[in-house]
Design a protein around this motif. Structure first.
Motif, PDB file in Angstrom:
ATOM      1  N   SER A 107     -79.055  34.208 -49.872  1.00 52.86           N
ATOM      2  CA  SER A 107     -78.855  34.503 -51.292  1.00 52.86           C
ATOM      3  C   SER A 107     -77.915  35.685 -51.483  1.00 52.86           C
ATOM      4  O   SER A 107     -77.872  36.288 -52.564  1.00 52.86           O
ATOM      5  N   ALA A 108     -77.167  36.025 -50.428  1.00 54.43           N
ATOM      6  CA  ALA A 108     -76.146  37.083 -50.480  1.00 54.43           C
ATOM      7  C   ALA A 108     -76.736  38.425 -50.903  1.00 54.43           C
ATOM      8  O   ALA A 108     -76.116  39.178 -51.648  1.00 54.43           O
ATOM      9  N   GLY A 109     -77.962  38.691 -50.426  1.00 53.30           N
ATOM     10  CA  GLY A 109     -78.593  39.975 -50.748  1.00 53.30           C
ATOM     11  C   GLY A 109     -79.031  40.103 -52.186  1.00 53.30           C
ATOM     12  O   GLY A 109     -79.180  41.220 -52.693  1.00 53.30           O
ATOM     13  N   ARG A 110     -79.266  38.982 -52.851  1.00 62.07           N
ATOM     14  CA  ARG A 110     -79.694  38.998 -54.246  1.00 62.07           C
ATOM     15  C   ARG A 110     -80.914  39.905 -54.419  1.00 62.07           C
ATOM     16  O   ARG A 110     -81.876  39.831 -53.653  1.00 62.07           O
ATOM     17  N   SER A 111     -80.877  40.757 -55.434  1.00 65.70           N
ATOM     18  CA  SER A 111     -81.988  41.668 -55.712  1.00 65.70           C
ATOM     19  C   SER A 111     -82.352  41.572 -57.181  1.00 65.70           C
ATOM     20  O   SER A 111     -81.578  41.956 -58.056  1.00 65.70           O
ATOM     21  N   SER A 112     -83.528  41.032 -57.450  1.00 64.67           N
ATOM     22  CA  SER A 112     -83.990  40.868 -58.826  1.00 64.67           C
ATOM     23  C   SER A 112     -85.503  40.986 -58.854  1.00 64.67           C
ATOM     24  O   SER A 112     -86.182  40.488 -57.953  1.00 64.67           O
ATOM     25  N   ASP A 113     -86.026  41.660 -59.877  1.00 62.46           N
ATOM     26  CA  ASP A 113     -87.479  41.752 -60.018  1.00 62.46           C
ATOM     27  C   ASP A 113     -87.994  40.883 -61.159  1.00 62.46           C
ATOM     28  O   ASP A 113     -89.130  41.034 -61.602  1.00 62.46           O
ATOM     29  N   LEU A 114     -87.161  39.952 -61.640  1.00 68.08           N
ATOM     30  CA  LEU A 114     -87.566  39.102 -62.760  1.00 68.08           C
ATOM     31  C   LEU A 114     -88.779  38.252 -62.401  1.00 68.08           C
ATOM     32  O   LEU A 114     -89.740  38.147 -63.182  1.00 68.08           O
ATOM     33  N   SER A 115     -88.764  37.634 -61.222  1.00 66.91           N
ATOM     34  CA  SER A 115     -89.908  36.804 -60.836  1.00 66.91           C
ATOM     35  C   SER A 115     -91.164  37.649 -60.666  1.00 66.91           C
ATOM     36  O   SER A 115     -92.265  37.221 -61.023  1.00 66.91           O
ATOM     37  N   VAL A 116     -91.016  38.873 -60.151  1.00 69.11           N
ATOM     38  CA  VAL A 116     -92.161  39.772 -59.995  1.00 69.11           C
ATOM     39  C   VAL A 116     -92.789  40.062 -61.352  1.00 69.11           C
ATOM     40  O   VAL A 116     -94.016  40.000 -61.520  1.00 69.11           O
ATOM     41  N   LEU A 194     -90.366  30.769 -72.698  1.00 64.11           N
ATOM     42  CA  LEU A 194     -91.260  29.867 -71.974  1.00 64.11           C
ATOM     43  C   LEU A 194     -92.704  30.140 -72.349  1.00 64.11           C
ATOM     44  O   LEU A 194     -93.206  31.254 -72.198  1.00 64.11           O
ATOM     45  N   GLY A 195     -93.381  29.111 -72.858  1.00 63.63           N
ATOM     46  CA  GLY A 195     -94.800  29.212 -73.163  1.00 63.63           C
ATOM     47  C   GLY A 195     -95.626  28.684 -72.006  1.00 63.63           C
ATOM     48  O   GLY A 195     -95.271  27.668 -71.397  1.00 63.63           O
ATOM     49  N   VAL A 196     -96.726  29.368 -71.707  1.00 59.98           N
ATOM     50  CA  VAL A 196     -97.583  28.972 -70.588  1.00 59.98           C
ATOM     51  C   VAL A 196     -99.039  28.978 -71.029  1.00 59.98           C
ATOM     52  O   VAL A 196     -99.504  29.946 -71.648  1.00 59.98           O
ATOM     53  N   ASN A 197     -99.745  27.891 -70.721  1.00 57.85           N
ATOM     54  CA  ASN A 197    -101.194  27.859 -70.865  1.00 57.85           C
ATOM     55  C   ASN A 197    -101.776  28.345 -69.540  1.00 57.85           C
ATOM     56  O   ASN A 197    -101.789  27.603 -68.547  1.00 57.85           O
ATOM     57  N   THR A 198    -102.208  29.587 -69.505  1.00 61.62           N
ATOM     58  CA  THR A 198    -102.591  30.218 -68.243  1.00 61.62           C
ATOM     59  C   THR A 198    -103.915  29.710 -67.686  1.00 61.62           C
ATOM     60  O   THR A 198    -104.279  30.062 -66.557  1.00 61.62           O
ATOM     61  N   GLN A 199    -104.648  28.914 -68.460  1.00 62.12           N
ATOM     62  CA  GLN A 199    -105.940  28.411 -67.993  1.00 62.12           C
ATOM     63  C   GLN A 199    -105.807  27.096 -67.227  1.00 62.12           C
ATOM     64  O   GLN A 199    -106.801  26.571 -66.728  1.00 62.12           O
ATOM     65  N   HIS A 200    -104.599  26.587 -67.121  1.00 60.26           N
ATOM     66  CA  HIS A 200    -104.407  25.310 -66.443  1.00 60.26           C
ATOM     67  C   HIS A 200    -104.575  25.481 -64.940  1.00 60.26           C
ATOM     68  O   HIS A 200    -104.094  26.442 -64.343  1.00 60.26           O
ATOM     69  N   SER A 201    -105.234  24.517 -64.312  1.00 60.61           N
ATOM     70  CA  SER A 201    -105.545  24.617 -62.878  1.00 60.61           C
ATOM     71  C   SER A 201    -104.308  24.562 -61.995  1.00 60.61           C
ATOM     72  O   SER A 201    -104.329  25.042 -60.858  1.00 60.61           O
ATOM     73  N   GLU A 202    -103.220  23.972 -62.502  1.00 62.39           N
ATOM     74  CA  GLU A 202    -102.009  23.827 -61.699  1.00 62.39           C
ATOM     75  C   GLU A 202    -100.951  24.874 -62.046  1.00 62.39           C
ATOM     76  O   GLU A 202     -99.769  24.657 -61.797  1.00 62.39           O
ATOM     77  N   MET A 203    -101.368  26.004 -62.612  1.00 67.43           N
ATOM     78  CA  MET A 203    -100.378  27.020 -62.966  1.00 67.43           C
ATOM     79  C   MET A 203     -99.689  27.548 -61.716  1.00 67.43           C
ATOM     80  O   MET A 203    -100.324  28.033 -60.789  1.00 67.43           O
ATOM     81  N   SER A 204     -98.382  27.454 -61.703  1.00 64.98           N
ATOM     82  CA  SER A 204     -97.593  27.828 -60.541  1.00 64.98           C
ATOM     83  C   SER A 204     -97.210  29.307 -60.600  1.00 64.98           C
ATOM     84  O   SER A 204     -97.779  30.090 -61.361  1.00 64.98           O
ATOM     85  N   PHE A 205     -96.248  29.708 -59.776  1.00 64.32           N
ATOM     86  CA  PHE A 205     -95.753  31.076 -59.766  1.00 64.32           C
ATOM     87  C   PHE A 205     -94.228  31.036 -59.699  1.00 64.32           C
ATOM     88  O   PHE A 205     -93.616  29.980 -59.526  1.00 64.32           O
ATOM     89  N   PHE A 206     -93.608  32.198 -59.874  1.00 62.22           N
ATOM     90  CA  PHE A 206     -92.156  32.302 -59.875  1.00 62.22           C
ATOM     91  C   PHE A 206     -91.694  32.849 -58.520  1.00 62.22           C
ATOM     92  O   PHE A 206     -91.927  34.020 -58.220  1.00 62.22           O
ATOM     93  N   PRO A 207     -91.045  32.034 -57.686  1.00 60.13           N
ATOM     94  CA  PRO A 207     -90.570  32.536 -56.398  1.00 60.13           C
ATOM     95  C   PRO A 207     -89.349  33.434 -56.584  1.00 60.13           C
ATOM     96  O   PRO A 207     -88.670  33.386 -57.611  1.00 60.13           O
ATOM     97  N   ASP A 208     -89.080  34.243 -55.580  1.00 60.00           N
ATOM     98  CA  ASP A 208     -87.989  35.209 -55.633  1.00 60.00           C
ATOM     99  C   ASP A 208     -86.687  34.530 -55.217  1.00 60.00           C
ATOM    100  O   ASP A 208     -86.202  34.695 -54.092  1.00 60.00           O
ATOM    101  N   VAL A 209     -86.117  33.768 -56.140  1.00 58.70           N
ATOM    102  CA  VAL A 209     -84.879  33.043 -55.873  1.00 58.70           C
ATOM    103  C   VAL A 209     -84.221  32.738 -57.213  1.00 58.70           C
ATOM    104  O   VAL A 209     -84.898  32.672 -58.251  1.00 58.70           O
TER     105      VAL A 209
END
Length: 410
Positions: A107-116, A194-209
């Motif tokens: 990723s050419a040294g990409r540095s972002s804390d957006l996913s975090v 982006l709206g998210v229903n956080t109670q859903h069992s399949e709630m994913s996460f944001f990878p660092d990419v």
């Protein structure tokens, strides 16, 4: 071996519900979460949260300072805010496999804390018992209350719902170059609204990419259950100003475009079966071959326009060509095997993420949730909030040995 063709649009993966009457909803939003990096948070986001009577959670880093944001929240009638400083290097306790150095290199040294920041928002919402949250980036403007009513209603029926930014177009550098070259190029929904229903069992996460949002809602796109609830505007920027931007985007763009083209070509299969194809080096070689063709095709078209000298965009074309060259060079540094490794790491991170959520607990107080997240520098304030948190906060500081100025309430 055949190559994958570039898709000018992935609209077939969306359910467009942006028109017609707003459906009835059982409840509105519980919080608005803003990952902030700019020096000035748009006032309209504070005003919007106040109008909806929901807390505004602002996750600050880079130029965004918690004291300045808190002052503006205090000065906005009806606003409530939880303003959190996200320190560099956070988190120390859990590092996703998708943040490995091998993936940072391609990723050419990409540095972002957006996913975090977005992942903090998801965990905080679960711990606080918030069901419906809205992520809004700090460069978005012209959000309308009716759009948010529509989005909240969709979260009664779907785990996620999103909006698209067509003005200014929310695309990668390569896609901006295709638009400049007069190819047709659509805009997909994103994490910017982006709206998210956080109670859903399949709630994913944001990878660092790059394109972390496409990974977050990939299951729903694959299943054609991702609602598009409208369009918004984002602050304009210059996509070709820095060729390294194209380098840093290339790995994530290759992965996301490859996956979403796969979803379109294998409609009818479930998500797990669709991803089996992404576990093949042969598949990613096809995707890479297609990407090489796209970059070369776009380069040839822009070079032709440049040579004709009949466009007012001559300087932009020169910059775009430099960015395309950077993207093409970075692409050669990405092997099909590293793509396979990333997909496997992402799937493993999904399992680890769900375990982390299960251990977090629910219905925590604001302070306990932030302690759980190991975030020590924050300000909680708002209209009508009683002073008096200072004593409790001081006790918390003494327990955690935090500097006296690190956490205050107003």
């Amino acid at each position: 071996m055949s190559r994958f063709n570039h898709q000018q649009s992935h609209a077939s993966l969306l359910s467009d519900v942006s028109r017609g009457s707003v459906p009835f909803t059982r409840s509105g939003l519980d919080a608005i979460v803003v990952p902030a990096a700019r020096a000035s948070l748009p006032q309209h986001l504070i005003t919007l949260a106040a109008a909806l009577s929901v807390p505004l959670v602002v996750l600050c880093s880079h130029q965004a300072q918690i004291e300045g944001v808190a002052k503006r929240v205090r000065n906005t009638f009806g606003a409530r805010g939880l303003i959190i400083d996200v320190p560099a290097g956070y988190p120390q306790s859990w590092q996703p496999l998708t943040s490995a150095s091998a993936f940072q290199t391609v990723s050419a040294g990409r540095s972002s804390d957006l996913s975090v920041k977005r992942n903090i928002g998801l965990r905080l919402a679960r711990m606080r018992g918030w069901k419906k949250i809205l992520f809004v980036d700090d460069d978005i403007f012209q959000l309308k209350a009716q759009q948010l009513d529509r989005l909240a209603a969709q979260l009664d029926r779907h785990p996620v719902a999103a909006m698209a930014s067509r003005e200014f177009p929310d695309n990668s550098v390569v896609c901006h170059a295709r638009r400049l070259a007069k190819f047709r190029q659509d805009v997909f929904v994103s994490g910017a609204v982006l709206g998210v229903n956080t109670q859903h069992s399949e709630m994913s996460f944001f990878p660092d990419v790059y394109n972390e949002d496409w990974f977050f809602f990939s299951r729903h796109a694959a299943e054609r259950s991702l609602p598009k609830v409208g369009e918004v505007r984002q602050q304009e920027y210059q996509p070709f100003a820095d060729p390294w931007r194209a380098r840093r985007e290339e790995f994530g763009d290759l992965l996301a475009e490859g996956m979403y083209t796969l979803f379109e070509s294998q409609h009818g299969l479930n998500f797990k079966d669709q991803l089996r194809a992404a576990a093949s080096s042969r598949f990613w070689q096809q995707v890479k071959d297609g990407r090489e063709f796209v970059i070369q095709e776009t380069t040839d078209r822009l070079t032709s326009l440049q040579n004709k000298g009949r466009t007012v965009d001559t300087w932009r074309i020169a910059e775009a060509l430099e960015s395309l060259a950077a993207a093409g060079d970075q692409l050669q540094r990405i092997s099909p095997d590293v793509c396979v490794e990333f997909i496997a790491s992402w799937r493993e991170d999904e399992s680890r993420w769900k375990s982390a959520l299960a251990a977090d607990g629910t219905s925590l107080t604001e302070r306990d949730a932030l302690d759980r997240l190991e975030l020590t520098n924050w300000i909680s304030c708002g209209y009508g909030r009683r002073d008096g948190y200072g004593i409790d906060t001081a006790l918390r500081r003494n327990r955690t040995s935090v500097r006296p100025e690190e956490s205050v309430s107003c």
